[in-house]
Design an enzyme around this catalytic site. Structure first.
Site, short mmCIF file in Angstrom:
data_model
loop_
_atom_site.label_atom_id
_atom_site.label_comp_id
_atom_site.label_asym_id
_atom_site.label_seq_id
_atom_site.Cartn_x
_atom_site.Cartn_y
_atom_site.Cartn_z
N LYS A 110 6.84 3.67 2.64
CA LYS A 110 8.04 2.90 2.32
C LYS A 110 7.90 2.11 1.02
O LYS A 110 8.75 2.18 0.15
CB LYS A 110 8.37 1.91 3.45
CG LYS A 110 8.81 2.56 4.74
CD LYS A 110 9.16 1.53 5.80
CE LYS A 110 7.99 0.70 6.30
NZ LYS A 110 6.93 1.45 6.98
N ASN A 133 11.42 -5.60 3.10
CA ASN A 133 10.04 -5.73 3.54
C ASN A 133 9.02 -5.79 2.41
O ASN A 133 7.93 -6.30 2.57
CB ASN A 133 9.69 -4.49 4.37
CG ASN A 133 9.78 -4.78 5.84
OD1 ASN A 133 10.48 -5.71 6.23
ND2 ASN A 133 9.07 -4.02 6.63
N HIS A 180 3.52 1.64 15.93
CA HIS A 180 4.35 0.57 16.50
C HIS A 180 4.87 0.94 17.88
O HIS A 180 5.89 0.44 18.30
CB HIS A 180 5.58 0.27 15.61
CG HIS A 180 5.22 -0.09 14.22
ND1 HIS A 180 4.41 -1.16 13.93
CD2 HIS A 180 5.55 0.46 13.04
CE1 HIS A 180 4.26 -1.24 12.61
NE2 HIS A 180 4.93 -0.27 12.05
P1 ADP Z 1 4.37 1.48 3.91
O1 ADP Z 1 5.13 0.49 3.07
O2 ADP Z 1 5.28 2.34 4.74
O3 ADP Z 1 3.25 0.86 4.70
P2 ADP Z 1 2.89 2.31 1.52
O4 ADP Z 1 3.65 2.93 0.42
O5 ADP Z 1 2.50 0.90 1.39
O6 ADP Z 1 3.69 2.53 2.90
O7 ADP Z 1 1.59 3.18 1.81
C1 ADP Z 1 0.65 2.74 2.77
C2 ADP Z 1 -0.33 3.82 3.14
O8 ADP Z 1 0.33 4.83 3.88
C3 ADP Z 1 -0.92 4.54 1.95
O9 ADP Z 1 -2.07 3.89 1.51
C4 ADP Z 1 -1.23 5.92 2.51
O10 ADP Z 1 -2.45 5.87 3.19
C5 ADP Z 1 -0.16 6.13 3.54
N1 ADP Z 1 0.99 6.90 3.05
C6 ADP Z 1 1.81 6.62 2.00
N2 ADP Z 1 2.78 7.53 1.86
C7 ADP Z 1 2.62 8.41 2.86
C8 ADP Z 1 3.32 9.59 3.28
N3 ADP Z 1 4.41 10.02 2.64
N4 ADP Z 1 2.86 10.26 4.35
C9 ADP Z 1 1.76 9.84 5.02
N5 ADP Z 1 1.04 8.75 4.68
C10 ADP Z 1 1.46 8.02 3.62
#
Ligand code: ADP
Length: 438
Positions: A110, A133, A180
């Site tokens: 996200k 968020n 979650h």
């Molecule tokens: P969020 O805001 O949903 O937590 P982030 O962009 O901060 O997502 O990414 C957090 C972690 O989630 C990354 O470090 C990576 O490990 C994993 N991640 C990011 N994008 C993806 C995706 N498209 N599919 C699976 N895992 C992902």
């Protein structure tokens, strides 16, 4: 809102923002927090701490913070009385004006997608707000938006649970994987919560969905908006997909193909990019703007963030990887050879799912923090391991053993609270240590 009695349950970041916002709108606010309140209180509001009392039952409207569980007795009583319950997102979005309202949810990615989409829209001549968020609550900027604004909002499923009118022009569900579940109960309930992102959309609007994700495909049948599918794995009749290294877009009379030039490592980021490009295209951003941003975008801090290349070895900060699954995604992003720094406050989930990736890509594991013995036990034999204790020692050790073309990766698979205030502090220390290496 003038004179209306509004109770806010939970004084976290969005609850506090809602309190400030409602005060400005002239509401009579009661902010109710079970714990303590951190940070300065907005003037002119009523506060109760240490409990959620029956005073809340006197409200005309309730704002429920994300993470306040539905089974809370006071919430049940509130619902029984017929008092409407909104999220801060529902409240703020009623006052936001916009040309495009882009809303992004999903289990993972996200923040990355929201940031990238924000950068895409910043190439247009209209003002862009990146909220939700990710940092600034929508409440804090809603009154500054105009009919020309692009509002890009990162949305959690918690916020979606209490919407009524929230209506993005472009919505996106990146992926839905079990997470979650302690809050939502079943996978079905979790997916339905996410699907609410498009429940008020009409055929004039666009919904961007992941064609490679079974839950997304199932939800699509309930969506009235125009669908914009994205896929990393398959060629689509309609949508955006990767063909070799080319981005192909076939959607709504658009037919475009160009090589993907991006600095973001990993297949998961390809998915984040495809989804983000789809949102930008749906919102009218030009390909020129999109491609320029892609060629320079360096990703988000603490998520596979490049720090430095020293004697041919790349140093990468992935401090946000506070669980095993994120570390698995990180390992899958580099063919190796990898030197990985792992450990911290463990979350009790098994490390074994990392074994095969470690075996094929990792040449050394450097362990820090509390859970080092557990990791050592569960991953024994997968790669040579050393216990270093602290990040200071681990970075120094990494620099001694790193050779040309190696990747030194901080991706702990653990929370940071045994040694740091949060993952941000851990990531910043890693970067400082790496930059100091001679
Ligand atoms: P969020 O805001 O949903 O937590 P982030 O962009 O901060 O997502 O990414 C957090 C972690 O989630 C990354 O470090 C990576 O490990 C994993 N991640 C990011 N994008 C993806 C995706 N498209 N599919 C699976 N895992 C992902």
């Amino acid at each position: 809102m003038k004179g209306l009695k509004v109770g806010i349950i939970g004084a976290g970041r969005s609850g506090m923002a809602a309190a400030r916002f409602l005060r400005r709108l002239g509401a009579r606010v009661l902010l109710s927090e079970r714990g303590r309140i951190h940070g300065p209180l907005p003037k002119g509001i009523d506060v109760e701490t240490g409990k959620h009392s029956s005073r809340l039952l006197d409200s005309d409207l309730i704002i429920r913070s994300p993470g306040i569980p539905g089974h809370l007795p006071i919430l049940k009583k509130i619902t029984r009385r017929g008092i409407p319950v909104w999220s801060e997102l529902e409240l703020a979005s009623r006052y936001a004006r916009f040309k495009e309202l882009i809303a992004i949810t999903g289990t993972n990615g996200k923040t990355t997608a929201t940031t990238l989409v924000g950068e895409f829209f910043k190439t247009t001549k209209n003002p862009t707000f990146v909220v939700g968020n990710i940092g600034t609550p929508l409440s804090d900027v809603a009154l500054r938006t105009t009919a020309k604004s692009n509002v890009v909002v990162e949305v959690s499923s918690y916020q979606l649970e209490n919407i009524r009118t929230f209506h993005p022009t472009v919505s996106c569900i990146l992926n839905i994987t079990p997470d979650h579940l302690e809050h939502h109960g079943t996978m079905k309930a979790y997916a339905s919560a996410k699907a609410r992102i498009f429940e008020n959309q009409t055929p004039e609007d666009v919904c961007v969905l992941n064609a490679d994700d079974a839950s997304c495909r199932r939800l699509a049948t309930h969506c009235r908006a125009k669908l914009f599918w994205f896929s990393r794995r398959q060629k689509l009749k309609s949508g955006i997909y990767l063909d070799g290294n080319d981005v192909v877009i076939r959607w709504n009379k658009i037919n475009s193909r160009w090589p993907l030039r991006s600095n973001l490592p990993g297949p998961h980021n390809v998915e984040n990019i495809l989804a983000s490009v789809a949102m930008a295209v749906a919102g009218g951003v030009t390909f020129k703007g999109i491609r320029r941003v892609l060629s320079t975008f360096k990703g988000v801090e603490h998520r596979l963030e490049w720090v430095r290349t020293l004697r041919g070895a790349r140093y990468i900060n992935d401090s946000k990887a506070t669980n095993v699954d994120s570390t698995r995604v990180a390992l899958a992003s580099f063919p190796g050879p990898l030197i990985i720094i792992m450990g911290g406050e463990g979350k009790g989930s098994p490390y074994a799912p990392l074994r095969s990736l470690i075996k094929s890509r990792v040449k050394r594991i450097l362990l820090i923090g509390e859970d080092a013995p557990q990791i050592e036990k569960e991953l024994r034999g997968a790669a040579p391991m050393e216990r270093l204790g602290t990040l200071t020692k681990a970075v120094l050790r990494a620099s001694q053993v790193a050779e040309r073309d190696d990747v030194v990766l901080l991706s702990p698979a653990c929370a940071s609270f045994d040694q740091y205030r949060n993952y941000e502090e851990r990531g910043r220390e890693f970067k400082a240590l790496v930059r100091k290496l001679a």
